[in-house]
Motif scaffolding. Structure first.
Motif, PDB file in Angstrom:
ATOM      1  N   GLY A 298       0.830  -1.193   0.000  1.00  0.00           N
ATOM      2  CA  GLY A 298       0.000   0.000   0.000  1.00  0.00           C
ATOM      3  C   GLY A 298       0.865   1.244   0.000  1.00  0.00           C
ATOM      4  O   GLY A 298       1.838   1.321   0.743  1.00  0.00           O
ATOM      5  N   VAL A 299       0.536   2.200  -0.850  1.00  0.00           N
ATOM      6  CA  VAL A 299       1.303   3.444  -0.926  1.00  0.00           C
ATOM      7  C   VAL A 299       0.421   4.597  -0.470  1.00  0.00           C
ATOM      8  O   VAL A 299      -0.657   4.814  -1.019  1.00  0.00           O
ATOM      9  CB  VAL A 299       1.802   3.695  -2.371  1.00  0.00           C
ATOM     10  N   TYR A 300       0.885   5.295   0.547  1.00  0.00           N
ATOM     11  CA  TYR A 300       0.157   6.470   1.020  1.00  0.00           C
ATOM     12  C   TYR A 300       0.671   7.705   0.293  1.00  0.00           C
ATOM     13  O   TYR A 300       1.873   7.941   0.217  1.00  0.00           O
ATOM     14  CB  TYR A 300       0.344   6.658   2.529  1.00  0.00           C
TER      15      TYR A 300
ATOM     16  N   ARG B 271      -0.095  -6.768  -6.332  1.00  0.00           N
ATOM     17  CA  ARG B 271      -1.186  -5.869  -5.928  1.00  0.00           C
ATOM     18  C   ARG B 271      -0.601  -4.629  -5.270  1.00  0.00           C
ATOM     19  O   ARG B 271      -0.016  -4.701  -4.190  1.00  0.00           O
ATOM     20  CB  ARG B 271      -2.120  -6.614  -4.969  1.00  0.00           C
ATOM     21  N   ILE B 272      -0.749  -3.502  -5.939  1.00  0.00           N
ATOM     22  CA  ILE B 272      -0.278  -2.234  -5.387  1.00  0.00           C
ATOM     23  C   ILE B 272      -1.481  -1.318  -5.205  1.00  0.00           C
ATOM     24  O   ILE B 272      -2.200  -1.028  -6.162  1.00  0.00           O
ATOM     25  CB  ILE B 272       0.778  -1.571  -6.299  1.00  0.00           C
ATOM     26  N   VAL B 273      -1.697  -0.900  -3.982  1.00  0.00           N
ATOM     27  CA  VAL B 273      -2.869  -0.102  -3.634  1.00  0.00           C
ATOM     28  C   VAL B 273      -2.416   1.303  -3.294  1.00  0.00           C
ATOM     29  O   VAL B 273      -1.444   1.469  -2.554  1.00  0.00           O
ATOM     30  CB  VAL B 273      -3.565  -0.691  -2.392  1.00  0.00           C
TER      31      VAL B 273
ATOM     32  N   VAL C 117      -2.829  -5.181   3.120  1.00  0.00           N
ATOM     33  CA  VAL C 117      -1.579  -5.356   2.369  1.00  0.00           C
ATOM     34  C   VAL C 117      -0.478  -5.835   3.321  1.00  0.00           C
ATOM     35  O   VAL C 117      -0.678  -5.880   4.536  1.00  0.00           O
ATOM     36  CB  VAL C 117      -1.127  -4.040   1.690  1.00  0.00           C
ATOM     37  N   ASP C 118       0.686  -6.177   2.772  1.00  0.00           N
ATOM     38  CA  ASP C 118       1.795  -6.671   3.588  1.00  0.00           C
ATOM     39  C   ASP C 118       2.771  -5.574   4.007  1.00  0.00           C
ATOM     40  O   ASP C 118       3.540  -5.737   4.952  1.00  0.00           O
ATOM     41  CB  ASP C 118       2.575  -7.751   2.821  1.00  0.00           C
ATOM     42  N   LYS C 119       2.765  -4.467   3.265  1.00  0.00           N
ATOM     43  CA  LYS C 119       3.730  -3.397   3.572  1.00  0.00           C
ATOM     44  C   LYS C 119       3.116  -2.061   3.180  1.00  0.00           C
ATOM     45  O   LYS C 119       2.412  -1.982   2.174  1.00  0.00           O
ATOM     46  CB  LYS C 119       5.020  -3.630   2.787  1.00  0.00           C
ATOM     47  N   ILE C 120       3.396  -1.042   3.981  1.00  0.00           N
ATOM     48  CA  ILE C 120       2.879   0.303   3.697  1.00  0.00           C
ATOM     49  C   ILE C 120       4.053   1.266   3.554  1.00  0.00           C
ATOM     50  O   ILE C 120       4.927   1.315   4.409  1.00  0.00           O
ATOM     51  CB  ILE C 120       1.951   0.792   4.827  1.00  0.00           C
ATOM     52  N   THR C 121       4.070   2.013   2.454  1.00  0.00           N
ATOM     53  CA  THR C 121       5.125   3.012   2.267  1.00  0.00           C
ATOM     54  C   THR C 121       4.502   4.373   1.978  1.00  0.00           C
ATOM     55  O   THR C 121       3.308   4.472   1.735  1.00  0.00           O
ATOM     56  CB  THR C 121       6.071   2.661   1.094  1.00  0.00           C
ATOM     57  N   GLY C 122       5.328   5.387   1.988  1.00  0.00           N
ATOM     58  CA  GLY C 122       4.888   6.717   1.619  1.00  0.00           C
ATOM     59  C   GLY C 122       4.816   7.659   2.804  1.00  0.00           C
ATOM     60  O   GLY C 122       4.588   7.240   3.930  1.00  0.00           O
ATOM     61  N   PRO C 123       5.031   8.955   2.519  1.00  0.00           N
ATOM     62  CA  PRO C 123       5.062   9.962   3.580  1.00  0.00           C
ATOM     63  C   PRO C 123       3.653  10.415   3.965  1.00  0.00           C
ATOM     64  O   PRO C 123       2.700  10.170   3.238  1.00  0.00           O
ATOM     65  CB  PRO C 123       5.810  11.109   2.907  1.00  0.00           C
ATOM     66  N   GLY C 124       3.549  11.076   5.103  1.00  0.00           N
ATOM     67  CA  GLY C 124       2.260  11.619   5.519  1.00  0.00           C
ATOM     68  C   GLY C 124       2.445  12.544   6.707  1.00  0.00           C
ATOM     69  O   GLY C 124       3.563  12.735   7.187  1.00  0.00           O
TER      70      GLY C 124
END
Lengths: 423, 423
Positions: free
Chosen positions: A119-121, A147-149, A198-205
């Protein structure tokens, strides 16, 4: 800009935002709520925080088509070229699974495969950051993640920035949800009726997103909790002061807590850059932010020589490092700690932010001592493979059993010996 | 042992020990104390917790020589052979730095280098675990880490187990301190007068060590907070029940919270293994531990067929997976989530714990979905390298500036344009 001697060297480490206890409690409540009530909780939280009622969180194909209508053709072309560069750089990082075979029949190896889902935030707010979409999604795509969300908060009309949607489409994202904040992280980590986990979450916030990522870490993987941005410029008298100043300010405009540092053996350059920074600051749109950053976290260190300057850089372990010296390439071997190294005056830092190909998600806050830029390895994982033949086993069984007994683990020894007994 | 159907599938995830609030507070106090008072604090805490007064924490060459006198020649030989196997497997993981060159003069690459320094924690207590020394130290050594520090609590005579010292010497550790608990982690993270700080801390420990690692994480890197051990065995009717049972028990003897699971389409095997486990349990030295583990976290799942059995394994994502079926190698491609995969009946799990070469530090608690065994990459880091030539820059400067402006970052655009103006 402050001109300092090396013995005044300040660490670039700034305290990582831990959030107030109210913020921490709020994030925990949101996560628990999403885990219990799923979509219903997401819907209410979105109404509360983003002030929009959504019947469906999913971004439709039609919305993406419309997004292309809202951006220029030039923009799409630049995004495509940047994406191609990023894809190409990350493809070179791919590693195959491997194995070794021995004459006694032993096979050992590493099976290297992509994560199932990521998952990408993407942060919302006033600005749109399509470059962040490319930099987070493409390494996962290249790694082979199926699967990329993508999740990002909607605006009050229930829309996402066109530039972000176009970048997502160009990067190959096929699942996009209009959900932001801690509730988005909770949905990605634990799933809801309409958003599978998802198995991993990336991205800034923002701080809520960062706290939520920290909270779900362990149940899923996360990339990192990024601190404010940094640049160090290592330059000698051959550098042009206005270029150095402009690059320092490009970091400073990000955040009042961003850190911009020049390290140089040349007092003449130091003074010229200091003056240039003041001059360029006055005509900068984000002047207020940059001014605070330069005042609080900016510094020029004047060293005895280039060697000492390199040592200062290694101590800082900056996120971005520009090397603008007569023999910049020769210094590369001496640089031990930096997230990304930009060599020569034409490798201005924004070249890497947007276009060249290497990732712009980089270790901050001195963590370049032990961390790496976001890369393909972050979206793959390894399993060890051990195949012992009968011959290999018989040759070594007694040694293995002896080792186990030495550690007081009798059942380990017996597991090995059960084969000896049966054969 | 419980025989269950797949729709009763229980997650192997057990809550990670978070410690009591008293333990958390105690760890914070210890860390603060070591940061403030350094060696003096270490000395007092060692007296308090390990009940020994030490004038120096450093293990001397003489102590190491004496340790060799206390272990058998056979033990040293086995450790040497195991170390050679581990070294060899990890050497195959080494990757070179790389670069690409383009005709317009662009050079892009990744500089891949070892961390400067690593600290390895080795638990004390009643048993000695030399295998843990080898498995933590050798990947760092192979990666090229120059300074590897080992810490372990002293016994009441101020000594460390001879087997641990011998393993450390064989692995090439040159700096060993008799310090344990949260105070050892604090010393490694922040340094004291006699122990310089490191960049990363690995190795298992009790709850105080785990909490301390969590606390210093960010200032230094850590490996992971490992949960209790797990094994899943995927077997068909060709497997021998006593061997399968022995392997399940070798995991169960580690910890009452260890998890041992058999997944099989064969009800006959399920019943035979269940009976064998009960039988072998009665004569096991660590029976009490193994019994609780099997009762609380042991299970046999009977599936419709082998395909369903593989799916169960992927859902469990176990730390260790044994595949004992007629065509075990053929199933390798279908297994997506497991820390280490042992193929065939001669690849009993202890083979990998001690001897074969792959690491025994593995992702637990279902984290094999996104994590890997400890490996050489964990002790290296990457820096991106970007060298843009004048030609490459001129070709792309306007696109980069346009992208920056689109994101509202004017200083980024001006940094690029400063070069255009000067040329």
């Amino acid at each position: 800009m402050k001109i300092l001697k090396v013995n005044d060297l300040i660490s670039i480490k700034r305290s990582v935002e831990a959030g107030t206890s109210e913020q921490q409690a709020a994030v925990k409540t949101i996560i628990a709520d999403v885990r219990t009530r799923g979509d219903e909780a997401i819907r209410e939280l979105t109404e509360k925080f983003d002030q929009v009622q959504l019947s469906s969180f999913s971004v439709t194909e039609q919305e993406i088509e419309e997004a292309y209508g809202k951006v220029s053709e030039e923009f799409v072309a630049i995004v495509r070229e940047a994406a191609a560069n990023i894809r190409s750089f990350h493809e070179k990082q791919l590693r195959p699974s491997w194995m070794t075979t021995e004459e006694n029949g032993t096979i050992l190896g590493q099976k290297i495969i992509p994560l199932d889902s990521v998952g990408v935030y993407v942060p919302g707010g006033t600005a749109a950051y399509p470059s962040s979409v490319l930099m987070n999604v493409l390494p996962a795509k290249v790694a082979g993640v199926k699967r990329i969300v993508m999740v990002s908060p909607p605006d009050r009309q229930g829309c996402m920035p066109a530039a972000v949607l176009v970048a997502a489409k160009e990067a190959g994202v096929e699942e996009i949800y209009k959900v932001g904040g801690a509730q988005a992280i909770a949905a990605l980590a634990y799933g809801t009726e309409s958003i599978a986990s998802v198995d991993k979450i990336t991205g800034p916030g923002n701080i809520f997103v960062a706290l939520a990522k920290r909270e779900v870490y362990g149940d899923v993987d996360i990339d990192m909790i990024a601190g404010p941005s940094e640049i160090a410029i290592l330059a000698d008298e051959t550098a042009l002061a206005d270029e150095v100043a402009a690059d320092l300010l490009s970091q400073a405009e990000h955040d009042p807590r961003a850190c911009s540092v020049l390290v140089t053996p040349s007092m003449a350059l130091a003074e010229a850059v200091s003056a240039e920074v003041e001059k360029q600051l006055t005509v900068l749109p984000r002047r207020e932010i940059a001014e605070r950053s330069i005042a609080d976290y900016g510094a020029i260190y004047v060293t005895a020589d280039l060697e000492e300057a390199v040592e200062v850089v290694n101590q800082l372990a900056p996120e971005h490092l520009e090397v603008i010296t007569a023999d910049a390439m020769e210094l590369l071997g001496k640089i031990r700690h930096a997230g990304a190294i930009f060599i020569g005056r034409y490798s201005s830092e924004p070249v890497g932010d947007y276009f060249a190909g290497p990732n712009h998600v980089l270790p901050t806050n001195g963590t370049a001592r032990f961390s790496s830029p976001l890369n393909v390895d972050d979206f793959q994982k390894k399993s060890s493979v051990i195949v012992y033949s009968k011959k290999a086993f018989m040759e070594n069984a007694e040694k293995i059993a002896a080792f186990a007994r030495m550690e007081g683990l009798e059942a380990h020894a017996r597991a090995v010996e059960s084969r000896l007994k049966n054969d």
